[in-house]
Scaffold this active site. Structure first.
Site, PDB file in Angstrom:
ATOM      1  N   HIS A 101       0.850  -1.201   0.000  1.00 48.70           N
ATOM      2  CA  HIS A 101       0.000   0.000   0.000  1.00 48.70           C
ATOM      3  C   HIS A 101       0.875   1.236   0.000  1.00 48.70           C
ATOM      4  O   HIS A 101       2.019   1.205   0.467  1.00 48.70           O
ATOM      5  CB  HIS A 101      -0.963   0.020   1.197  1.00 48.70           C
ATOM      6  CG  HIS A 101      -0.290  -0.196   2.515  1.00 48.70           C
ATOM      7  ND1 HIS A 101       0.066  -1.444   2.974  1.00 48.70           N
ATOM      8  CD2 HIS A 101       0.109   0.677   3.477  1.00 48.70           C
ATOM      9  CE1 HIS A 101       0.643  -1.327   4.158  1.00 48.70           C
ATOM     10  NE2 HIS A 101       0.691  -0.054   4.486  1.00 48.70           N
ATOM     11  N   HIS A 103       0.805   5.216   1.311  1.00 47.59           N
ATOM     12  CA  HIS A 103       0.130   6.221   2.135  1.00 47.59           C
ATOM     13  C   HIS A 103       0.148   7.548   1.383  1.00 47.59           C
ATOM     14  O   HIS A 103       1.217   7.986   0.924  1.00 47.59           O
ATOM     15  CB  HIS A 103       0.882   6.431   3.449  1.00 47.59           C
ATOM     16  CG  HIS A 103       0.919   5.237   4.351  1.00 47.59           C
ATOM     17  ND1 HIS A 103       0.062   5.084   5.412  1.00 47.59           N
ATOM     18  CD2 HIS A 103       1.726   4.145   4.360  1.00 47.59           C
ATOM     19  CE1 HIS A 103       0.349   3.951   6.049  1.00 47.59           C
ATOM     20  NE2 HIS A 103       1.351   3.370   5.423  1.00 47.59           N
TER      21      HIS A 103
HETATM   22  P1  5GP Z   1       1.757   0.303   7.406  1.00 49.27           P
HETATM   23  O1  5GP Z   1       2.190   0.547   8.834  1.00 49.27           O
HETATM   24  O2  5GP Z   1       1.646  -1.182   7.125  1.00 49.27           O
HETATM   25  O3  5GP Z   1       2.538   1.035   6.369  1.00 49.27           O
HETATM   26  O4  5GP Z   1       0.305   0.930   7.318  1.00 49.27           O
HETATM   27  C1  5GP Z   1      -0.860   0.295   7.671  1.00 49.27           C
HETATM   28  C2  5GP Z   1      -1.916   1.361   7.779  1.00 49.27           C
HETATM   29  O5  5GP Z   1      -3.179   0.745   7.658  1.00 49.27           O
HETATM   30  C3  5GP Z   1      -1.926   2.133   9.099  1.00 49.27           C
HETATM   31  O6  5GP Z   1      -1.827   3.527   8.816  1.00 49.27           O
HETATM   32  C4  5GP Z   1      -3.258   1.771   9.726  1.00 49.27           C
HETATM   33  O7  5GP Z   1      -3.844   2.850  10.414  1.00 49.27           O
HETATM   34  C5  5GP Z   1      -4.086   1.353   8.533  1.00 49.27           C
HETATM   35  N1  5GP Z   1      -5.097   0.341   8.783  1.00 49.27           N
HETATM   36  C6  5GP Z   1      -4.909  -0.851   9.423  1.00 49.27           C
HETATM   37  N2  5GP Z   1      -6.050  -1.576   9.420  1.00 49.27           N
HETATM   38  C7  5GP Z   1      -6.972  -0.822   8.733  1.00 49.27           C
HETATM   39  C8  5GP Z   1      -8.339  -1.039   8.386  1.00 49.27           C
HETATM   40  O8  5GP Z   1      -8.954  -2.064   8.707  1.00 49.27           O
HETATM   41  N3  5GP Z   1      -8.955  -0.058   7.674  1.00 49.27           N
HETATM   42  C9  5GP Z   1      -8.306   1.086   7.307  1.00 49.27           C
HETATM   43  N4  5GP Z   1      -9.011   1.990   6.595  1.00 49.27           N
HETATM   44  N5  5GP Z   1      -7.030   1.333   7.629  1.00 49.27           N
HETATM   45  C10 5GP Z   1      -6.361   0.391   8.333  1.00 49.27           C
END
Ligand code: 5GP
Ligand code: ZN
Length: 137
Positions: A101, A103
């Site tokens: 993903h 951001h």
């Molecule tokens: P990472 O730390 O893997 O780069 O980012 C994961 C992101 O996914 C975090 O910013 C977290 O807040 C978001 N996130 C985790 N679970 C969910 C979810 O079920 N729905 C949404 N909309 N965001 C999520």
């Protein structure tokens, strides 16, 4: 491939509802549930790739083009002053959901979102060593 145990596969494919800002046949852009700032969004491919290095080049190219378009719309719609695109790979890099993903994080003057780093230091010798290590790959 889709992974039924992966939360982002399920969100990207509409099995779990989300606040969706954009959708096409390859991607969905949703609002993050724990936003760093107002409008923090996530671009998710509909197929499962665990991280950047798992992505096919064609999907990687499309992802950046989509991110550029939606980030521009977000910034304009919310009157943001700037925009960070952040993409984490591996636990050490802060990745918590192992489905690729990006951001899209709108930035506002003095928002104090903790995204930037304190500059460290290096030496010409270490910079040269890093360059040689990468060249050897
Ligand atoms: P990472 O730390 O893997 O780069 O980012 C994961 C992101 O996914 C975090 O910013 C977290 O807040 C978001 N996130 C985790 N679970 C969910 C979810 O079920 N729905 C949404 N909309 N965001 C999520
Ligand atoms: Zn997935």
């Amino acid at each position: 491939m889709k992974d039924s145990n992966c939360i982002f596969c399920r969100i990207a494919n509409g099995e779990i509802p989300s606040t969706t800002l954009y959708e096409d046949e390859d991607f969905r852009v949703i609002l993050d549930l724990g936003p760093a700032t107002r409008g923090h969004a996530l671009l998710l491919p509909k197929e499962h790739y665990k991280d950047l290095f798992d992505l096919e080049d064609e999907v990687a190219a499309k992802a950046l083009v989509r991110a550029k378009r939606i980030a521009g719309r977000l910034q304009a719609a919310l009157g943001a002053d700037g925009m960070n695109l952040v993409q984490n790979n591996g636990e050490a890099a802060g990745q918590t959901v192992f489905h690729f993903h990006m951001h899209l994080i709108p930035r506002y003057q003095n928002d104090h979102a903790g995204i930037l780093w304190e500059p460290g230091s290096t030496t010409p010798e270490d910079m040269e060593e890093v360059r040689r290590l990468v060249e050897g790959q």
